[in-house]
Enzyme design. Structure first.
Site, PDB file in Angstrom:
ATOM      1  N   THR A 240      -1.931   2.417   7.416  1.00 55.21           N
ATOM      2  CA  THR A 240      -1.335   3.184   6.322  1.00 55.21           C
ATOM      3  C   THR A 240      -2.126   4.477   6.144  1.00 55.21           C
ATOM      4  O   THR A 240      -3.310   4.460   5.803  1.00 55.21           O
ATOM      5  CB  THR A 240      -1.328   2.357   5.022  1.00 55.21           C
ATOM      6  OG1 THR A 240      -0.553   1.163   5.258  1.00 55.21           O
ATOM      7  CG2 THR A 240      -0.701   3.126   3.875  1.00 55.21           C
TER       8      THR A 240
ATOM      9  N   GLY B   8       7.772   2.954   1.132  1.00 56.71           N
ATOM     10  CA  GLY B   8       6.742   3.424   2.056  1.00 56.71           C
ATOM     11  C   GLY B   8       5.550   2.493   2.052  1.00 56.71           C
ATOM     12  O   GLY B   8       5.719   1.279   1.877  1.00 56.71           O
ATOM     13  N   GLU B   9       4.371   3.036   2.285  1.00 56.41           N
ATOM     14  CA  GLU B   9       3.102   2.289   2.368  1.00 56.41           C
ATOM     15  C   GLU B   9       3.011   1.451   3.639  1.00 56.41           C
ATOM     16  O   GLU B   9       1.947   0.922   3.965  1.00 56.41           O
ATOM     17  CB  GLU B   9       2.893   1.335   1.170  1.00 56.41           C
ATOM     18  CG  GLU B   9       2.845   1.994  -0.181  1.00 56.41           C
ATOM     19  CD  GLU B   9       2.591   0.975  -1.308  1.00 56.41           C
ATOM     20  OE1 GLU B   9       2.321  -0.205  -1.030  1.00 56.41           O
ATOM     21  OE2 GLU B   9       2.644   1.402  -2.492  1.00 56.41           O
ATOM     22  N   GLY B  10       4.121   1.271   4.352  1.00 55.95           N
ATOM     23  CA  GLY B  10       4.194   0.347   5.482  1.00 55.95           C
ATOM     24  C   GLY B  10       4.845  -0.967   5.085  1.00 55.95           C
ATOM     25  O   GLY B  10       4.847  -1.924   5.863  1.00 55.95           O
TER      26      GLY B  10
END
Lengths: 360, 360
Positions: free
Chosen positions: A63, A319-321
């Site tokens: 990330t 997001g963030e992974g």
């Protein structure tokens, strides 16, 4: 590793193993094709890793965090300090990516690629990696986001991080991002490569209203006009309208492809990184797995440009992974299918033999 | 437990906890709603289990097997002995459900609900449970598939198996099936409840060609005409045009709902079981999680009847519980979100406070 060396040495996934795996999977004791896209994915894994027994159990999500000068144009509803605060939340293990990576059995590697502030305490504690290519990008509506040297540094950082993880035994990578305002450069990258107008690639991010969305499209147009990024030169696109974390993500993807390791691409921001990686090394797409279709409007066009079909469609836009972590379970399941399911012969199960009927 | 007692005592999931969980999830340190359907699922889990910390880590997929007299009408391309062979493959651990359940961290419980042959060796070895309600159903094109007593026994068996698993600590159930020819009774069950004509609910199963598909639709129509199942009486529907494993699956779902345990419903056959469960106890739908949209044509209509949106759409059409096993990872991820992700306050992250803009 230098960018040029990595890009030059990325090989396409093996066509030979793609064919071998296709034949093998057709002989599993299941009605032909009945595991759908899981079979396609299993076949791709075999082709990337050049084996009928691909292993993907050692998982890591990288990330990447960075800040964006363009936030001064009012393109985000959240204040810029949230980037730093969320990196703190990642370091403390309390964020969504921590929770979902745990469910996937994946480690999370958080990298400060260039946040606009001091994250050194977390780096000293070993909670994050500090690989800063700058301290927030410049406002791309007025000039380039970063220099060409910074863009190359961001890409090479991602390549190196992927390489270091692979050398530690990681065999399935994922990408993620954190950076207030980063849907704006991601949209600009899509516009630069696709030629689509700004209003088509701009989305609501974390929740812009109609007026703010119109402003965002104007800002993207201004950035493209002011910088004229050259789609034939992806480093130029990254430097002019990109972000440090987006360059880092592109690097992770290139590094994964260099090492023939599958990389699960998260949503909108990560796919902007994937577009840069594809621009630099088209064969790197062979190693990309699209995790999900984001709620962010332009994401479908990014996936079209990449030629990838997403595994999930759950209206995610964080997001963030997080999407990558979620999809890793499906990748592991696909690997299980090719590793564990017996063939008709080995299982002692009758095949359909009636002509004209291909199989209750 | 008697069917009537179970059905009478199924309570709807808690509206109060649904509201409490909604408020709580709105305060997580993420842009509002940005984890999409994962948040909806987390909220449902909280509402089923009446807690903000729902646990779903102890998972079991119940795979029910049975045979179908209607195969003598040529509705399946695979020979009937494949049911027995595949149960052997489950017992040996070499089938798709074994591989995918392992990836999900779930146990597989295989139940002989009435295959047309001898599976006693596997039962003696403890590899499967023998709970036979008969030895293959009758040909529903000519008369009822089973007696009303057999239908009740199949349902009660499923309820008992779910109860026994819950008492052993299982907190997430999944359903699966094996039975050559069982898309035909499943289609007939859908037709009985929905009123749709046979040609609309018949699909290609494991791969019928056009001619065989037309025959299958005619057989379904014949079965409905010959038996006139009463949609107001789900036991009658099961007895006349169902199957032993389909009744068992409906029972597992009812048992899960009785114990307030979420149950992940696999594809076409399992959804036919879910329609029976809904017919018997409409509130049982509160505990059902639709794993995926099957490639089998009529599945979309089943999900519409149930009012459920599937988590996955991967062109699966295998059964066995494979889709349920795959989706269990997503259910566990949703539980992780509500269990582990910090709120804005606890994480020390700034909330968006600009009016008119709801959120990078």
């Amino acid at each position: 590793m230098k960018l040029e060396e990595a890009v030059k040495n990325i090989e396409p996934a093996s066509k030979e193993w793609f064919n071998i795996a296709g034949d093998y999977l057709n002989n599993l004791a299941i009605p032909p094709g009945s595991l759908g896209e899981l079979l396609d994915l299993a076949r791709r894994l075999a082709s990337m890793k050049e084996t009928l027994k691909p292993s993907v159990q050692n998982k890591a999500v990288v990330t990447m965090a960075g800040d964006h000068g363009v936030v001064e144009e009012g393109v985000s509803a959240f204040p810029q300090e949230v980037t730093l605060q969320m990196v703190g939340n990642f370091a403390a293990g309390g964020a969504s990516i921590n929770a979902l990576a745990e469910a996937a059995g994946a480690n999370v590697i958080v990298v400060d690629m260039g946040a606009a502030g001091d994250l050194d305490d977390f780096a000293r504690e070993g909670k994050i990696l500090s690989r800063r290519a700058g301290s927030g990008t410049g406002n791309m509506a007025k000039g380039p986001a970063m220099s060409r040297e910074q863009a190359e540094r961001a890409l090479e950082t991602g390549i190196e991080i992927a390489g270091a993880l692979v050398h530690k035994g990681v065999n399935l990578l994922g990408t993620g991002d954190m950076g207030i305002g980063n849907t704006t450069p991601s949209s600009a990258i899509l516009a630069a490569f696709s030629g689509y107008p700004a209003y088509r690639v701009a989305g609501r991010g974390t929740g812009l209203n109609d007026e703010a969305l119109e402003n965002k499209a104007r800002v993207i147009e201004k950035a493209l006009d002011a910088n004229k990024p050259d789609p034939a030169d992806p480093v130029d696109v990254l430097a002019k309208v990109g972000g440090f974390e987006i360059g880092g993500i592109a690097g992770v993807i290139l590094g994964a492809a260099y090492h023939k390791v599958p990389v699960v691409v998260d949503g909108f921001i990560s796919s902007a990184g994937a577009l840069l990686a594809k621009g630099l090394a088209p064969q790197s797409v062979d190693y990309m797995i699209a995790s999900h279709l984001s709620h962010e409007y332009g994401h479908r066009f990014m996936l079209e440009e990449l030629g990838l079909r997403p595994l999930l469609d759950l209206n995610l836009r964080l997001g963030e992974g997080t999407g990558a972590a979620l999809a890793m379970n499906l990748v592991e399941s696909a690997a299980q299918v090719i590793n564990k399911v017996l063939t008709f012969q080995d299982a002692g199960v009758s095949k359909n033999e009636e002509p004209g009927v291909q199989g209750a």
